[in-house]
Design a protein around this motif. Structure first.
Motif, PDB file in Angstrom:
ATOM      1  N   PRO A 104      43.688  16.074  49.313  1.00  0.00           N
ATOM      2  CA  PRO A 104      44.939  15.575  48.730  1.00  0.00           C
ATOM      3  C   PRO A 104      45.714  16.764  48.179  1.00  0.00           C
ATOM      4  CG  PRO A 104      43.037  14.394  47.855  1.00  0.00           C
ATOM      5  CD  PRO A 104      42.512  15.570  48.613  1.00  0.00           C
ATOM      6  N   VAL A 105      47.028  16.735  48.368  1.00  0.00           N
ATOM      7  CA  VAL A 105      47.888  17.829  47.923  1.00  0.00           C
ATOM      8  C   VAL A 105      48.724  17.329  46.756  1.00  0.00           C
ATOM      9  CG1 VAL A 105      49.667  19.477  48.599  1.00  0.00           C
ATOM     10  CG2 VAL A 105      47.953  18.744  50.278  1.00  0.00           C
ATOM     11  N   LEU A 106      48.607  18.020  45.626  1.00  0.00           N
ATOM     12  CA  LEU A 106      49.283  17.611  44.395  1.00  0.00           C
ATOM     13  C   LEU A 106      50.374  18.603  44.016  1.00  0.00           C
ATOM     14  CD1 LEU A 106      46.102  16.814  42.233  1.00  0.00           C
ATOM     15  CD2 LEU A 106      47.338  15.256  43.747  1.00  0.00           C
ATOM     16  N   GLU A 107      51.362  18.077  43.303  1.00  0.00           N
ATOM     17  CA  GLU A 107      52.378  18.919  42.668  1.00  0.00           C
ATOM     18  C   GLU A 107      52.572  18.368  41.274  1.00  0.00           C
ATOM     19  OE1 GLU A 107      56.635  20.835  43.782  1.00  0.00           O
ATOM     20  OE2 GLU A 107      56.461  18.668  44.049  1.00  0.00           O
ATOM     21  N   ASP A 108      52.249  19.181  40.279  1.00  0.00           N
ATOM     22  CA  ASP A 108      52.320  18.757  38.878  1.00  0.00           C
ATOM     23  C   ASP A 108      51.562  17.446  38.641  1.00  0.00           C
ATOM     24  OD1 ASP A 108      53.945  20.977  38.288  1.00  0.00           O
ATOM     25  OD2 ASP A 108      55.757  19.866  38.860  1.00  0.00           O
ATOM     26  N   GLY A 109      50.402  17.312  39.297  1.00  0.00           N
ATOM     27  CA  GLY A 109      49.559  16.141  39.119  1.00  0.00           C
ATOM     28  C   GLY A 109      49.926  14.936  39.965  1.00  0.00           C
ATOM     29  N   LYS A 133      54.374  18.200  59.191  1.00  0.00           N
ATOM     30  CA  LYS A 133      53.592  17.037  59.644  1.00  0.00           C
ATOM     31  C   LYS A 133      54.022  15.735  58.981  1.00  0.00           C
ATOM     32  CE  LYS A 133      49.802  15.435  57.652  1.00  0.00           C
ATOM     33  NZ  LYS A 133      48.556  14.988  57.330  1.00  0.00           N
ATOM     34  N   GLY A 134      54.674  15.852  57.840  1.00  0.00           N
ATOM     35  CA  GLY A 134      55.057  14.666  57.088  1.00  0.00           C
ATOM     36  C   GLY A 134      54.165  14.499  55.872  1.00  0.00           C
ATOM     37  N   SER A 135      54.692  13.823  54.884  1.00  0.00           N
ATOM     38  CA  SER A 135      53.940  13.692  53.635  1.00  0.00           C
ATOM     39  C   SER A 135      53.449  12.276  53.379  1.00  0.00           C
ATOM     40  CB  SER A 135      54.809  14.163  52.462  1.00  0.00           C
ATOM     41  OG  SER A 135      55.989  13.377  52.412  1.00  0.00           O
ATOM     42  N   THR A 136      53.480  11.432  54.399  1.00  0.00           N
ATOM     43  CA  THR A 136      52.992  10.064  54.241  1.00  0.00           C
ATOM     44  C   THR A 136      51.518  10.076  53.876  1.00  0.00           C
ATOM     45  OG1 THR A 136      54.563   9.235  55.858  1.00  0.00           O
ATOM     46  CG2 THR A 136      52.661   7.846  55.405  1.00  0.00           C
ATOM     47  N   VAL A 137      51.177   9.325  52.840  1.00  0.00           N
ATOM     48  CA  VAL A 137      49.787   9.190  52.427  1.00  0.00           C
ATOM     49  C   VAL A 137      49.414   7.721  52.551  1.00  0.00           C
ATOM     50  CG1 VAL A 137      48.131   9.431  50.542  1.00  0.00           C
ATOM     51  CG2 VAL A 137      49.951  11.129  50.822  1.00  0.00           C
ATOM     52  N   HIS A 138      48.419   7.444  53.366  1.00  0.00           N
ATOM     53  CA  HIS A 138      47.933   6.080  53.518  1.00  0.00           C
ATOM     54  C   HIS A 138      46.895   5.831  52.441  1.00  0.00           C
ATOM     55  CE1 HIS A 138      50.016   5.449  57.308  1.00  0.00           C
ATOM     56  NE2 HIS A 138      49.685   6.699  57.610  1.00  0.00           N
ATOM     57  N   SER A 139      46.983   4.653  51.844  1.00  0.00           N
ATOM     58  CA  SER A 139      46.067   4.361  50.746  1.00  0.00           C
ATOM     59  C   SER A 139      45.505   2.951  50.876  1.00  0.00           C
ATOM     60  CB  SER A 139      46.776   4.525  49.406  1.00  0.00           C
ATOM     61  OG  SER A 139      47.823   3.580  49.293  1.00  0.00           O
ATOM     62  N   VAL A 140      44.521   2.702  50.052  1.00  0.00           N
ATOM     63  CA  VAL A 140      43.869   1.403  50.001  1.00  0.00           C
ATOM     64  C   VAL A 140      43.549   1.104  48.539  1.00  0.00           C
ATOM     65  CG1 VAL A 140      41.533   2.344  50.348  1.00  0.00           C
ATOM     66  CG2 VAL A 140      42.036   0.002  51.049  1.00  0.00           C
ATOM     67  N   ALA A 141      43.563  -0.163  48.199  1.00  0.00           N
ATOM     68  CA  ALA A 141      43.192  -0.575  46.837  1.00  0.00           C
ATOM     69  C   ALA A 141      41.674  -0.507  46.683  1.00  0.00           C
ATOM     70  CB  ALA A 141      43.689  -1.995  46.569  1.00  0.00           C
ATOM     71  N   PRO A 142      41.193  -0.207  45.495  1.00  0.00           N
ATOM     72  CA  PRO A 142      39.746  -0.088  45.303  1.00  0.00           C
ATOM     73  C   PRO A 142      38.984  -1.387  45.581  1.00  0.00           C
ATOM     74  CG  PRO A 142      40.907   0.032  43.203  1.00  0.00           C
ATOM     75  CD  PRO A 142      41.937   0.067  44.268  1.00  0.00           C
ATOM     76  N   VAL A 168      46.212  16.732  53.631  1.00  0.00           N
ATOM     77  CA  VAL A 168      46.003  17.574  54.800  1.00  0.00           C
ATOM     78  C   VAL A 168      44.545  17.486  55.216  1.00  0.00           C
ATOM     79  CG1 VAL A 168      47.912  19.184  54.376  1.00  0.00           C
ATOM     80  CG2 VAL A 168      45.657  19.671  53.411  1.00  0.00           C
ATOM     81  N   SER A 169      44.347  17.555  56.523  1.00  0.00           N
ATOM     82  CA  SER A 169      42.998  17.512  57.069  1.00  0.00           C
ATOM     83  C   SER A 169      42.635  18.876  57.632  1.00  0.00           C
ATOM     84  CB  SER A 169      42.908  16.454  58.172  1.00  0.00           C
ATOM     85  OG  SER A 169      43.646  16.883  59.307  1.00  0.00           O
ATOM     86  N   ILE A 170      41.374  19.037  57.943  1.00  0.00           N
ATOM     87  CA  ILE A 170      40.933  20.278  58.568  1.00  0.00           C
ATOM     88  C   ILE A 170      41.662  20.478  59.897  1.00  0.00           C
ATOM     89  CG2 ILE A 170      38.916  19.211  59.665  1.00  0.00           C
ATOM     90  CD1 ILE A 170      37.434  21.874  59.080  1.00  0.00           C
ATOM     91  N   VAL A 227      37.085  13.839  43.900  1.00  0.00           N
ATOM     92  CA  VAL A 227      37.983  14.318  44.946  1.00  0.00           C
ATOM     93  C   VAL A 227      38.342  15.785  44.722  1.00  0.00           C
ATOM     94  CG1 VAL A 227      40.216  13.950  46.061  1.00  0.00           C
ATOM     95  CG2 VAL A 227      38.934  11.998  45.180  1.00  0.00           C
ATOM     96  N   VAL A 228      38.238  16.554  45.793  1.00  0.00           N
ATOM     97  CA  VAL A 228      38.687  17.943  45.771  1.00  0.00           C
ATOM     98  C   VAL A 228      40.160  17.921  46.167  1.00  0.00           C
ATOM     99  CG1 VAL A 228      38.398  20.235  46.775  1.00  0.00           C
ATOM    100  CG2 VAL A 228      36.398  18.763  46.444  1.00  0.00           C
ATOM    101  N   ALA A 229      41.018  18.283  45.240  1.00  0.00           N
ATOM    102  CA  ALA A 229      42.465  18.282  45.490  1.00  0.00           C
ATOM    103  C   ALA A 229      43.000  19.696  45.340  1.00  0.00           C
ATOM    104  CB  ALA A 229      43.170  17.338  44.517  1.00  0.00           C
ATOM    105  N   VAL A 230      44.151  19.945  45.960  1.00  0.00           N
ATOM    106  CA  VAL A 230      44.767  21.271  45.932  1.00  0.00           C
ATOM    107  C   VAL A 230      46.231  21.136  45.552  1.00  0.00           C
ATOM    108  CG1 VAL A 230      43.158  22.284  47.591  1.00  0.00           C
ATOM    109  CG2 VAL A 230      45.221  21.146  48.417  1.00  0.00           C
ATOM    110  N   GLU A 231      46.830  22.261  45.226  1.00  0.00           N
ATOM    111  CA  GLU A 231      48.238  22.284  44.841  1.00  0.00           C
ATOM    112  C   GLU A 231      49.136  22.556  46.051  1.00  0.00           C
ATOM    113  OE1 GLU A 231      49.960  21.730  41.915  1.00  0.00           O
ATOM    114  OE2 GLU A 231      48.059  20.962  41.152  1.00  0.00           O
ATOM    115  N   LEU A 232      50.325  22.031  46.003  1.00  0.00           N
ATOM    116  CA  LEU A 232      51.324  22.187  47.059  1.00  0.00           C
ATOM    117  C   LEU A 232      51.631  23.656  47.350  1.00  0.00           C
ATOM    118  CD1 LEU A 232      53.231  20.400  48.813  1.00  0.00           C
ATOM    119  CD2 LEU A 232      54.903  20.572  46.989  1.00  0.00           C
ATOM    120  N   SER A 233      51.528  24.501  46.339  1.00  0.00           N
ATOM    121  CA  SER A 233      51.843  25.920  46.488  1.00  0.00           C
ATOM    122  C   SER A 233      50.698  26.746  47.082  1.00  0.00           C
ATOM    123  CB  SER A 233      52.221  26.505  45.132  1.00  0.00           C
ATOM    124  OG  SER A 233      51.144  26.351  44.224  1.00  0.00           O
TER     125      SER A 233
END
Length: 147
Positions: free
Chosen positions: A106-111, A12-21, A117-119, A81-87
């Protein structure tokens, strides 16, 4: 289903859209609409501070009669935030979404943030894999093998 989130993001691609607080809710919603997405990561520099979702808009802005043009994202974002690991497997991620009642992970790898990913992403992936499995079984039963 042993595919990992790495496979989902590769597809699907790994682009993450973000916004400043400090952005306004109105700015964030317009970005979400422009990108056709339901969530933005709230980041400062490369640090993930939270997530801002459609549900945040409904529950913390609209239902609270807040002005989207003057309310800042950091005031209404989800900071736990509930985050998960890439693996992690797709099945494990789906279980977390069900248990925690969230729609985006959010999908993390080594932090480090590697994707989101969405439902919907996970459901599409699982459905696609089931279709392939059914096709393979039909080919096996009927004696047709992929060439």
């Amino acid at each position: 289903m042993t595919d990992t989130l790495a496979a989902v993001l590769a597809h699907k691609g790994s682009t993450v859209h973000s916004v400043a607080p400090g952005a306004t809710v109105l700015e964030a919603v317009r970005k979400m609409n422009r990108e056709h997405i339901g969530a933005l990561m709230v980041c400062e520099s490369s640090q993930m501070l939270g997530i801002f979702t459609e549900r945040d808009v409904l529950c913390r802005v609209v239902d609270s009669d807040r002005d989207p043009a003057s309310t800042r994202v950091y005031e209404v974002m989800t900071d736990q935030v509930v985050a998960v690991e890439l693996s992690m497997t797709v099945e494990e991620a789906m279980a977390i979404i069900t248990e925690k009642r969230c729609r985006h992970l959010p999908v993390l790898e080594d932090g480090d943030l590697r994707g989101l990913v969405s439902i919907g992403d996970l459901t599409r992936w699982a459905s696609r894999n089931q279709e392939h499995h059914i096709e393979d079984l039909l080919n096996y039963i009927t004696g047709k093998y992929p060439g």
